[in-house]
Write a protein that holds these residues in place. Structure first.
Motif, PDB file in Angstrom:
ATOM      1  N   HIS A 167     -11.355  -8.646   4.156  1.00  7.99           N
ATOM      2  CA  HIS A 167     -12.102  -7.394   3.714  1.00  7.99           C
ATOM      3  C   HIS A 167     -13.614  -7.338   3.626  1.00  7.99           C
ATOM      4  CE1 HIS A 167      -9.261  -4.361   1.741  1.00  7.99           C
ATOM      5  NE2 HIS A 167     -10.112  -3.854   2.642  1.00  7.99           N
ATOM      6  N   THR A 180       0.790  -1.221  -0.091  1.00 13.45           N
ATOM      7  CA  THR A 180      -0.061   0.043  -0.074  1.00 13.45           C
ATOM      8  C   THR A 180       0.809   1.274   0.148  1.00 13.45           C
ATOM      9  OG1 THR A 180      -1.899  -1.332   1.180  1.00 13.45           O
ATOM     10  CG2 THR A 180      -1.842   1.270   1.435  1.00 13.45           C
ATOM     11  N   SER A 219      -8.885   1.866  -4.577  1.00  9.66           N
ATOM     12  CA  SER A 219      -9.557   0.641  -5.105  1.00  9.66           C
ATOM     13  C   SER A 219      -9.711   0.978  -6.386  1.00  9.66           C
ATOM     14  CB  SER A 219     -10.682   0.077  -3.998  1.00  9.66           C
ATOM     15  OG  SER A 219     -10.023  -0.008  -2.780  1.00  9.66           O
ATOM     16  N   ASN A 228     -16.204 -11.980  -0.366  1.00  5.81           N
ATOM     17  CA  ASN A 228     -14.662 -11.644  -0.200  1.00  5.81           C
ATOM     18  C   ASN A 228     -13.757 -13.049  -0.528  1.00  5.81           C
ATOM     19  OD1 ASN A 228     -11.994 -10.425   0.523  1.00  5.81           O
ATOM     20  ND2 ASN A 228     -12.159 -11.231   2.437  1.00  5.81           N
ATOM     21  N   SER A 250     -14.904  -9.479  -4.526  1.00  8.96           N
ATOM     22  CA  SER A 250     -13.975  -8.555  -4.086  1.00  8.96           C
ATOM     23  C   SER A 250     -12.507  -9.630  -4.089  1.00  8.96           C
ATOM     24  CB  SER A 250     -14.103  -7.887  -3.010  1.00  8.96           C
ATOM     25  OG  SER A 250     -14.065  -8.635  -1.902  1.00  8.96           O
ATOM     26  N   LEU A 298      -9.745  -4.332  -3.967  1.00  6.45           N
ATOM     27  CA  LEU A 298      -9.606  -3.530  -2.812  1.00  6.45           C
ATOM     28  C   LEU A 298      -8.302  -3.255  -2.435  1.00  6.45           C
ATOM     29  CD1 LEU A 298     -12.804  -4.938  -0.817  1.00  6.45           C
ATOM     30  CD2 LEU A 298     -12.523  -2.743  -2.196  1.00  6.45           C
ATOM     31  N   ASP A 311      -8.163  -8.655  -2.884  1.00  8.12           N
ATOM     32  CA  ASP A 311      -7.461  -7.739  -2.436  1.00  8.12           C
ATOM     33  C   ASP A 311      -6.207  -7.256  -3.455  1.00  8.12           C
ATOM     34  OD1 ASP A 311      -8.822  -7.750  -0.320  1.00  8.12           O
ATOM     35  OD2 ASP A 311      -7.668  -9.363   0.742  1.00  8.12           O
ATOM     36  N   LEU A 360      -7.510  -2.981   6.656  1.00  8.12           N
ATOM     37  CA  LEU A 360      -8.658  -3.229   5.567  1.00  8.12           C
ATOM     38  C   LEU A 360      -9.542  -1.878   5.106  1.00  8.12           C
ATOM     39  CD1 LEU A 360     -10.364  -5.664   8.334  1.00  8.12           C
ATOM     40  CD2 LEU A 360      -8.828  -6.563   6.449  1.00  8.12           C
ATOM     41  N   ASP A 414     -10.049 -14.125  -0.689  1.00 14.89           N
ATOM     42  CA  ASP A 414      -8.787 -14.171   0.027  1.00 14.89           C
ATOM     43  C   ASP A 414      -7.870 -15.047   0.122  1.00 14.89           C
ATOM     44  OD1 ASP A 414      -6.419 -12.909   1.024  1.00 14.89           O
ATOM     45  OD2 ASP A 414      -7.423 -11.580   2.463  1.00 14.89           O
ATOM     46  N   GLU A 433      -5.584  -3.495   2.423  1.00 14.61           N
ATOM     47  CA  GLU A 433      -6.221  -4.703   3.275  1.00 14.61           C
ATOM     48  C   GLU A 433      -5.188  -4.981   4.417  1.00 14.61           C
ATOM     49  OE1 GLU A 433      -7.005  -9.052   4.576  1.00 14.61           O
ATOM     50  OE2 GLU A 433      -4.979  -8.384   3.444  1.00 14.61           O
TER      51      GLU A 433
END
Length: 465
Positions: free
Chosen positions: A298, A61, A117, A215, A135, A186, A137, A193, A217, A189
């Motif tokens: 998420h 991020t 996102s 979600n 979704s 998204l 991540d 989150l 993941d 995370e």
């Protein structure tokens, strides 16, 4: 005369078989249509997308945003470009946009950072504000959650979830649905989150009737650190009572039940049935917990605001491949690299998402304001609010479900047609749990709705908007 009669009967049979074509926006025979969707999911395309995401080096991020080849900025621009390509192939059927907010002053995001996102929305034909969402991540990490410079491939965690979301969009965008499907990649995370929090807040502020959040993941690993290798199972994590349940609802639930019949739990049961009906060689485990033990994902920010959300993922995790610096120690290889991803398995879980989204989007809206009575009586009565025909032109009627209270899945059902109340004679309310689903003319059903606030898919969000 016999030949003429046989011909007439044959034509009538064909019309009966293909009658759903006259009623649905884009449905062949439901079984054939759903099989077409599962067969259309491509492991090769998923592999290509995971490799592309891995090639960005790191998707942390806090990583690089200006480069076209490395970092979170390049990754999100590529994801948006893929959604744009999909939209171009379906005559602009997707509304693609960035959804962001500047976050700062947090333990894992100390300095102002734009958490961005990527969202793509495929609008429904008759009920566009009723939405279901898939979704994954974007971001990745290594051992030190603040290390945003070292390579962090994040192949399974969670390029697999993003690749699955892109692939579902490619396949489902070829069809038209009554409800809307949202595809979301998204951000943020691993840092707290944040992408989910931002989008969940947006959904609530915009009044989205968000029926389901799926979600994804980590959907690509079949070899667990426990030594098990298995490509035939998956887990669906689903919380019980809502985080934002009111004190009055809590008191009522104590006497009426609902702890195991939240919208998230009945959504999980729905997805489990989709696996049974349409996904070959896959058994899903519905786990009565928000997420892994003391861990999170998420879907949680959506659950926090009252939306029904679940986490879909592999059964056997390999912790040497999660949140690890790339290294070899004492003969053990660490790191989330692409050689640890099974693309056929990722495609299988992507297909599970796709048929679940399609079925819900083709089905009528879940019944609302379901009420139940029958204390100290020999029979049980249910009633609910009739769905509006303008938003639900596909509605054929309603099906009532019940099961023994210690059974995890719905056992018994009765189709009651276009009624919005029914009495089940000699079925005692004390001995069962009950629910109601809406049924389309093509046979698609909504998730089952448990009576009262504990089971309603929309009331917990609506009353706060």
């Amino acid at each position: 005369m016999k030949k003429t009669l046989s011909a007439i009967l044959g034509i009538c049979s064909l019309l009966a078989i293909h009658a759903p074509l006259l009623a649905a926006p884009d449905v062949k025979h439901p079984q054939i249509t759903m099989r077409t969707i599962t067969d259309d999911i491509s492991p090769a395309r998923i592999e290509k997308d995971i490799q592309t995401l891995v090639n960005f080096g790191t998707r942390h991020t806090l990583s690089e945003t200006a480069s076209d080849t490395r970092g979170i900025g390049a990754a999100r621009r590529w994801i948006k470009s893929e959604f744009d390509k999909i939209s171009a192939q379906c005559d602009g059927c997707l509304d693609v946009f960035y959804q962001s907010e500047v976050i700062s002053g947090q333990a894992r995001i100390p300095d102002p950072t734009d958490v961005v996102s990527v969202v793509a929305i495929q609008r429904g034909t008759s009920d566009p504000n009723r939405m279901v969402m898939m979704s994954g991540d974007i971001d990745s990490r290594v051992t030190d959650v603040m290390n945003f410079t070292d390579d962090s491939p994040g192949a399974n965690d969670n390029a697999s979830g993003v690749a699955g979301t892109l692939e579902a969009a490619r396949v489902l965008s070829k069809h038209k649905f009554n409800g809307t499907i949202v595809y979301a990649a998204l951000a943020g995370e691993e840092q707290g989150l944040f992408g989910g929090k931002i989008l969940a807040k947006h959904a609530k502020e915009k009044g989205w009737r968000l029926q389901a959040v799926l979600n994804n993941d980590m959907i690509g690993n079949i070899k667990g650190i426990n030594g098990v290798i298995n490509n035939t199972t998956a887990r669906i994590f689903a919380e019980g009572t809502r985080q934002n349940e009111s004190a009055n609802d809590t008191r009522l639930r104590r006497f009426t039940g609902g702890e195991v019949d939240s919208p998230s739990r009945n959504l999980a049961r729905y997805i489990d049935k989709m696996a049974d009906d349409y996904i070959d060689n896959l058994n899903t485990m519905v786990i009565y917990r928000l997420d892994r033990f003391r861990r999170g994902g998420h879907h949680r920010p959506f659950n926090d605001l009252g939306f029904a959300g679940v986490r879909i993922m592999e059964t056997n995790e390999h912790y040497d491949r999660q949140h690890q610096d790339l290294r070899t120690e004492n003969g053990t290889v660490y790191g989330d690299t692409i050689d640890g991803v099974n693309f056929d398995y990722a495609a299988k879980l992507t297909a599970l998402n796709a048929v679940s989204l399609a079925s819900m989007a083709w089905a009528p809206s879940p019944p609302e304001n379901v009420q139940i009575s029958g204390a100290v009586m020999p029979s049980t009565s249910l009633k609910w609010k009739a769905l509006g025909s303008n938003k639900n032109p596909q509605l054929l009627g309603y099906r009532v479900y019940w099961r023994y209270t210690d059974e995890p899945k719905w056992q018994f059902s009765r189709f009651v047609g276009m009624k919005n109340e029914v009495t089940l004679e000699n079925i005692v309310i004390d001995n069962y749990f009950f629910g109601v689903a809406a049924v389309s003319k093509e046979g698609f059903e909504s998730p089952v709705v448990f009576p009262g606030a504990a089971g309603d898919f929309f009331s917990a969000v609506d009353k706060e908007n």
